[in-house]
Write a protein that holds these residues in place. Structure first.
Motif, PDB file in Angstrom:
ATOM      1  N   LYS A  60      12.512  -4.155  13.550  1.00 15.88           N
ATOM      2  CA  LYS A  60      11.835  -5.500  13.575  1.00 15.88           C
ATOM      3  C   LYS A  60      10.876  -5.831  12.276  1.00 15.88           C
ATOM      4  N   CYS A  61      10.152  -4.731  11.939  1.00 16.15           N
ATOM      5  CA  CYS A  61       9.396  -5.163  10.708  1.00 16.15           C
ATOM      6  C   CYS A  61      10.415  -5.395   9.529  1.00 16.15           C
ATOM      7  N   ARG A  62      11.555  -4.620   9.517  1.00 19.03           N
ATOM      8  CA  ARG A  62      12.474  -4.838   8.387  1.00 19.03           C
ATOM      9  C   ARG A  62      12.945  -6.510   8.558  1.00 19.03           C
ATOM     10  N   SER A  63      13.186  -6.807   9.669  1.00 18.00           N
ATOM     11  CA  SER A  63      13.620  -8.218   9.968  1.00 18.00           C
ATOM     12  C   SER A  63      12.736  -9.265   9.469  1.00 18.00           C
ATOM     13  N   LYS A  64      11.415  -8.863   9.498  1.00 17.37           N
ATOM     14  CA  LYS A  64      10.169  -9.786   9.344  1.00 17.37           C
ATOM     15  C   LYS A  64      10.109  -9.827   7.516  1.00 17.37           C
ATOM     16  N   THR A  65      10.384  -8.466   7.192  1.00 20.93           N
ATOM     17  CA  THR A  65      10.026  -8.373   5.684  1.00 20.93           C
ATOM     18  C   THR A  65      11.301  -9.415   5.043  1.00 20.93           C
ATOM     19  N   VAL A  66      12.629  -9.315   5.805  1.00 20.85           N
ATOM     20  CA  VAL A  66      13.684 -10.079   5.274  1.00 20.85           C
ATOM     21  C   VAL A  66      13.490 -11.586   5.234  1.00 20.85           C
ATOM     22  N   SER A  67      12.861 -11.967   6.342  1.00 19.91           N
ATOM     23  CA  SER A  67      12.559 -13.260   6.723  1.00 19.91           C
ATOM     24  C   SER A  67      11.528 -13.994   5.551  1.00 19.91           C
ATOM     25  N   LEU A  68      10.287 -13.019   5.520  1.00 20.81           N
ATOM     26  CA  LEU A  68       9.349 -13.388   4.291  1.00 20.81           C
ATOM     27  C   LEU A  68      10.007 -13.649   2.993  1.00 20.81           C
ATOM     28  N   ALA A  69      10.672 -12.434   2.478  1.00 24.41           N
ATOM     29  CA  ALA A  69      11.379 -12.528   1.419  1.00 24.41           C
ATOM     30  C   ALA A  69      12.256 -13.729   1.022  1.00 24.41           C
ATOM     31  N   LEU A  85      10.383 -17.039   0.495  1.00 25.45           N
ATOM     32  CA  LEU A  85       9.858 -17.092  -0.656  1.00 25.45           C
ATOM     33  C   LEU A  85      10.730 -16.955  -1.918  1.00 25.45           C
ATOM     34  N   GLY A  86      11.803 -16.536  -1.568  1.00 28.84           N
ATOM     35  CA  GLY A  86      12.905 -16.566  -2.678  1.00 28.84           C
ATOM     36  C   GLY A  86      12.764 -15.438  -3.647  1.00 28.84           C
ATOM     37  N   ARG A  87      12.313 -14.227  -2.856  1.00 25.61           N
ATOM     38  CA  ARG A  87      12.382 -12.957  -3.424  1.00 25.61           C
ATOM     39  C   ARG A  87      13.024 -11.888  -2.673  1.00 25.61           C
ATOM     40  N   GLU A  88      13.095 -10.773  -3.286  1.00 17.91           N
ATOM     41  CA  GLU A  88      13.843  -9.754  -2.658  1.00 17.91           C
ATOM     42  C   GLU A  88      12.873  -9.034  -1.673  1.00 17.91           C
ATOM     43  N   PRO A  89      13.992  -8.580  -0.645  1.00 17.24           N
ATOM     44  CA  PRO A  89      13.109  -7.782   0.486  1.00 17.24           C
ATOM     45  C   PRO A  89      12.949  -6.380   0.153  1.00 17.24           C
ATOM     46  N   ASP A  90      12.022  -6.037  -0.821  1.00 20.83           N
ATOM     47  CA  ASP A  90      11.814  -4.805  -1.334  1.00 20.83           C
ATOM     48  C   ASP A  90      10.567  -4.102  -0.823  1.00 20.83           C
ATOM     49  N   ALA A  91      10.138  -3.028  -1.277  1.00 19.41           N
ATOM     50  CA  ALA A  91       8.867  -2.412  -0.709  1.00 19.41           C
ATOM     51  C   ALA A  91       7.637  -3.153  -1.099  1.00 19.41           C
ATOM     52  N   ALA A  92       7.721  -3.917  -2.188  1.00 20.15           N
ATOM     53  CA  ALA A  92       6.558  -4.749  -2.417  1.00 20.15           C
ATOM     54  C   ALA A  92       6.416  -5.859  -1.316  1.00 20.15           C
ATOM     55  N   MET A  93       7.646  -6.320  -0.823  1.00 25.46           N
ATOM     56  CA  MET A  93       7.699  -7.376   0.032  1.00 25.46           C
ATOM     57  C   MET A  93       7.258  -7.068   1.429  1.00 25.46           C
ATOM     58  N   ALA A  94       7.492  -5.615   1.751  1.00 22.26           N
ATOM     59  CA  ALA A  94       7.223  -4.951   2.976  1.00 22.26           C
ATOM     60  C   ALA A  94       5.403  -4.726   2.851  1.00 22.26           C
ATOM     61  N   ARG A  95       4.939  -4.466   1.818  1.00 26.17           N
ATOM     62  CA  ARG A  95       3.546  -4.191   1.762  1.00 26.17           C
ATOM     63  C   ARG A  95       2.755  -5.671   1.984  1.00 26.17           C
ATOM     64  N   THR A  96       3.442  -6.728   1.219  1.00 23.57           N
ATOM     65  CA  THR A  96       3.076  -8.034   1.410  1.00 23.57           C
ATOM     66  C   THR A  96       2.833  -8.182   3.224  1.00 23.57           C
ATOM     67  N   LEU A  97       3.988  -8.016   3.747  1.00 22.35           N
ATOM     68  CA  LEU A  97       4.127  -8.423   5.317  1.00 22.35           C
ATOM     69  C   LEU A  97       2.902  -7.591   5.840  1.00 22.35           C
ATOM     70  N   PHE A  98       2.750  -6.108   5.517  1.00 24.11           N
ATOM     71  CA  PHE A  98       1.736  -5.365   6.141  1.00 24.11           C
ATOM     72  C   PHE A  98       0.443  -5.927   5.778  1.00 24.11           C
ATOM     73  N   THR A  99       0.110  -6.392   4.434  1.00 26.41           N
ATOM     74  CA  THR A  99      -1.043  -7.060   4.235  1.00 26.41           C
ATOM     75  C   THR A  99      -1.588  -8.183   5.084  1.00 26.41           C
ATOM     76  N   LEU A 100      -0.360  -9.038   5.385  1.00 24.77           N
ATOM     77  CA  LEU A 100      -0.565 -10.449   6.185  1.00 24.77           C
ATOM     78  C   LEU A 100      -0.947  -9.938   7.584  1.00 24.77           C
ATOM     79  N   ILE A 101      -0.049  -9.111   8.057  1.00 22.18           N
ATOM     80  CA  ILE A 101      -0.575  -8.745   9.510  1.00 22.18           C
ATOM     81  C   ILE A 101      -1.863  -8.340   9.614  1.00 22.18           C
TER      82      ILE A 101
END
Length: 199
Positions: free
Chosen positions: A127-136, A139-155
Motif C-alpha cells: 500500500k505504501c509503495r502504491s502511494k509512493t508511485v502515485s506521489l512520484a 510530481l513527474g519523478r521516479e518512485p525511488d527511495a528518496a520519494m518513499a522518504r518524502t512520503l514518510f515525511t508527509l505522513i
C-alpha cells in the motif's frame, strides 16, 4: 434452506461489535493494558467469543489496527500531484480519528524491536509503495527511495499535531489546539510542503 436476507448474521454482528469495542479499548490502553473482559462487556458478549473469533488478544489488536488503516486508506485518496492537499486530508483525518493515531503509537510500542515484522506487513508495504508511485507520478519523478522518504515525511507532518497536541500548545501557544489554531497549522503545513516540493 438459505438464510433470509433480512436477518442479520449473528456471527458477523458479534465480530463487528467486538471489533468496535476492542478499537476503543486498545486505543485507550494499548495491547498490554487492554482487558478482554472490558472488551466483551462493551460488546455485550461472553469473553470466550474473543478467543473463538480471533484466537488471542494480540491477534484481535492486529485485526483492529489493520481495519483502522484500511478505513483510512479508503477515506484518504492517493497523494497524486498535490502533496500539500494530501497532507491537508491526512491532517483532517487524524484530527477526526485520534484513535487511529493512538493505535499506531501503541503498535509501535508493542512491536518495538526494529527488526520485528508486523502482522500483515507485506500488504502494508504494498500500500505504501502504491502511494509512493502515485506521489512520484504526480510530481513527474521516479518512485525511488528518496520519494518513499518524502512520503514518510508527509505522513509524519500530518500526524504529528494529533500525536503530540501538548507539544503544539507548548511551541505554538495555547490556542494551537483550538479550531482556529488547527486551521492555521494546517495552512502552515500546506505552505511548507508546497515550498519544499517547489525547491
Amino acid at each position: 434452506m438459505p438464510p433470509r436476507k433480512d436477518v442479520k448474521d449473528p456471527t458477523a454482528a458479534t465480530k463487528a461489535a467486538l471489533l468496535e469495542a476492542a478499537r476503543a479499548e486498545f486505543a485507550a490502553y494499548g495491547v498490554a493494558g487492554a482487558r478482554v473482559d472490558r472488551i466483551a462487556d462493551r460488546a455485550g458478549v461472553n469473553k470466550e467469543r474473543i478467543y473463538g473469533h480471533f484466537g488471542s488478544k494480540e491477534k484481535l489488536f492486529d485485526t483492529v489496527v489493520a481495519a483502522a488503516l484500511d478505513e483510512m486508506t479508503e477515506a484518504v485518496a492517493m497523494p497524486g500531484d498535490d502533496p500539500a492537499d494530501y497532507v491537508s486530508r491526512l491532517f483532517d483525518y487524524y484530527a477526526a480519528h485520534p484513535d487511529v493515531v493512538r493505535l499506531m503509537m501503541w503498535e509501535a510500542l508493542h512491536y518495538r524491536s526494529e527488526d520485528a515484522l508486523l502482522p500483515g506487513q507485506e500488504r502494508r508495504v504494498d500500500k505504501c509503495r502504491s502511494k509512493t508511485v502515485s506521489l512520484a507520478a504526480g510530481l513527474g519523478r521516479e518512485p525511488d527511495a528518496a520519494m518513499a522518504r518524502t512520503l514518510f515525511t508527509l505522513i509524519g507532518m500530518a500526524m504529528w499535531p494529533s500525536a503530540m497536541p501538548q507539544l503544539a500548545r507548548i511551541t505554538a501557544g495555547e490556542d494551537a489546539t483550538t479550531p482556529e489554531g488547527r486551521e492555521a497549522l494546517r495552512g502552515h503545513l500546506m505552505a511548507f510542503v508546497r515550498a519544499a516540493v517547489r525547491d
